[in-house]
Write a protein that holds these residues in place. Sequence first.
Motif, short mmCIF file in Angstrom:
data_model
loop_
_atom_site.label_atom_id
_atom_site.label_comp_id
_atom_site.label_asym_id
_atom_site.label_seq_id
_atom_site.Cartn_x
_atom_site.Cartn_y
_atom_site.Cartn_z
N THR A 16 0.84 -1.19 0.00
CA THR A 16 0.00 0.00 0.00
C THR A 16 0.88 1.24 0.00
N LEU A 17 0.59 2.17 -0.90
CA LEU A 17 1.27 3.45 -0.95
C LEU A 17 0.35 4.58 -0.49
N ARG A 18 -0.90 4.24 -0.21
CA ARG A 18 -1.89 5.20 0.28
C ARG A 18 -2.74 4.48 1.31
N SER A 19 -3.00 5.11 2.42
CA SER A 19 -3.77 4.46 3.48
C SER A 19 -5.05 3.82 2.94
N GLY A 20 -5.24 2.55 3.26
CA GLY A 20 -6.44 1.83 2.85
C GLY A 20 -6.34 1.14 1.51
N ALA A 21 -5.32 1.46 0.70
CA ALA A 21 -5.27 0.91 -0.66
C ALA A 21 -4.95 -0.59 -0.66
N GLY A 22 -4.10 -1.04 0.27
CA GLY A 22 -3.80 -2.46 0.34
C GLY A 22 -5.02 -3.28 0.75
N LYS A 23 -5.76 -2.77 1.73
CA LYS A 23 -7.00 -3.46 2.15
C LYS A 23 -8.01 -3.47 1.01
N ALA A 24 -8.09 -2.37 0.28
CA ALA A 24 -9.01 -2.32 -0.86
C ALA A 24 -8.62 -3.35 -1.91
N ALA A 25 -7.32 -3.57 -2.09
CA ALA A 25 -6.86 -4.56 -3.07
C ALA A 25 -7.31 -5.96 -2.67
N VAL A 26 -7.17 -6.30 -1.39
CA VAL A 26 -7.59 -7.63 -0.91
C VAL A 26 -9.11 -7.77 -1.03
N ALA A 27 -9.84 -6.71 -0.67
CA ALA A 27 -11.30 -6.77 -0.79
C ALA A 27 -11.73 -6.94 -2.23
N ASP A 28 -11.06 -6.25 -3.14
CA ASP A 28 -11.40 -6.35 -4.56
C ASP A 28 -11.05 -7.75 -5.10
N LEU A 29 -9.90 -8.28 -4.68
CA LEU A 29 -9.54 -9.64 -5.08
C LEU A 29 -10.61 -10.63 -4.62
N THR A 30 -11.04 -10.48 -3.38
CA THR A 30 -12.05 -11.40 -2.85
C THR A 30 -13.34 -11.31 -3.65
N ARG A 31 -13.75 -10.09 -4.01
CA ARG A 31 -14.97 -9.90 -4.80
C ARG A 31 -14.82 -10.51 -6.19
N ARG A 32 -13.72 -10.22 -6.84
CA ARG A 32 -13.51 -10.76 -8.20
C ARG A 32 -13.42 -12.28 -8.18
N PHE A 33 -12.76 -12.81 -7.15
CA PHE A 33 -12.60 -14.27 -7.07
C PHE A 33 -13.94 -14.94 -6.82
N ALA A 34 -14.77 -14.34 -5.98
CA ALA A 34 -16.11 -14.90 -5.75
C ALA A 34 -16.91 -14.92 -7.04
N GLU A 35 -16.82 -13.84 -7.82
CA GLU A 35 -17.56 -13.76 -9.07
C GLU A 35 -17.02 -14.75 -10.10
N ALA A 36 -15.77 -15.20 -9.92
CA ALA A 36 -15.19 -16.19 -10.84
C ALA A 36 -15.41 -17.62 -10.35
N GLY A 37 -16.18 -17.79 -9.29
CA GLY A 37 -16.49 -19.14 -8.80
C GLY A 37 -15.58 -19.61 -7.68
N GLY A 38 -14.71 -18.75 -7.16
CA GLY A 38 -13.82 -19.13 -6.07
C GLY A 38 -14.56 -19.25 -4.75
N LEU A 39 -13.96 -20.01 -3.83
CA LEU A 39 -14.57 -20.22 -2.52
C LEU A 39 -13.86 -19.50 -1.38
N ALA A 40 -12.53 -19.38 -1.48
CA ALA A 40 -11.78 -18.86 -0.34
C ALA A 40 -10.49 -18.19 -0.78
N VAL A 41 -10.10 -17.17 -0.01
CA VAL A 41 -8.81 -16.50 -0.19
C VAL A 41 -7.98 -16.78 1.05
N ASP A 42 -6.86 -17.46 0.86
CA ASP A 42 -5.93 -17.79 1.93
C ASP A 42 -4.97 -16.60 2.08
N VAL A 43 -4.98 -15.95 3.26
CA VAL A 43 -4.10 -14.79 3.45
C VAL A 43 -2.82 -15.15 4.21
N GLN A 44 -2.63 -16.45 4.48
CA GLN A 44 -1.36 -17.02 4.95
C GLN A 44 -0.95 -16.60 6.35
#
Length: 263
Positions: free
Chosen positions: A191-219
């Motif tokens: 993240t180079l701007r406050s909140g941008a990294g969290k927004a990236a993970v949230a967007d990934l989760t949304r896109r992955f759900a729409e592509a038929g994914g079940l889970a995002v492992d954040v390790q």
Amino acid sequence: MGVYIRTQARPETPWESLNVLAAPTEGPAAFGGDLGPRSLLTAYRHGLYPFPAETAEHCIVNELTYEADVAAGRVKLIPGYDDPFSIAWCSPDPRPVILVQQARIQRSLRRQLRKETGWTTTADVCFERVARQCRAGRTERWLTDDLLRGLCLLHELGHAHSVEVWDGDELIGGVLGVRVGAVFSADSQFTLRSGAGKAAVADLTRRFAEAGGLAVDVQRDGDHVRLLGAQPMSRRQYFGLLSARDEGRPLATGRLPARRLAD
């Protein structure tokens, strides 16, 4: 008279002989191997992710710390590089996982996204650039040159993906990882701007759900991923998700307004 042909069984690979379910719950499950795209993908399919050593000193620390576990067979050595302790393979038990249907966005991030009208998100637009940002300025640079090269090759093969967050034409956040069927293993974010990294993970989760994914492992667990809906999942449950090998649909890559995530 019938002809009988004896067929040799396919030799077991080192990864297949590794019983990850019986590995230690903390620390590495294995050392060694290599960071080529084939090895990386096989490891992710076995519930492992890499943690390479950046320096020779780090390799020595790995050996001194885990040599007793290796000698006792609790941690396996995979043939590969000259120094097997240069790559650790991890499979924590439990591990933090976001079930896409239970993902959430904290109230403060929702408020921010509604205000940031110029923020947009994309996927797979600049994978290597995201990867280089993920390791920029970090003192323990586990995303080494070899791992960066292997992940970029996995991206070219369609298995590794990135999500980018933009403010106009400026890249301000991102996340990358590897897709294995219904699971996306998120390796790193920046993240180079406050909140941008969290927004990236949230967007990934949304896109992955729409592509038929079940889970995002954040390790790696922490308050920041708990706020996005991550919950501890046992290794056995995680392996159950990995066994659903249906690749679903491709991840949507188009540019979308980030404020949609606040809805």
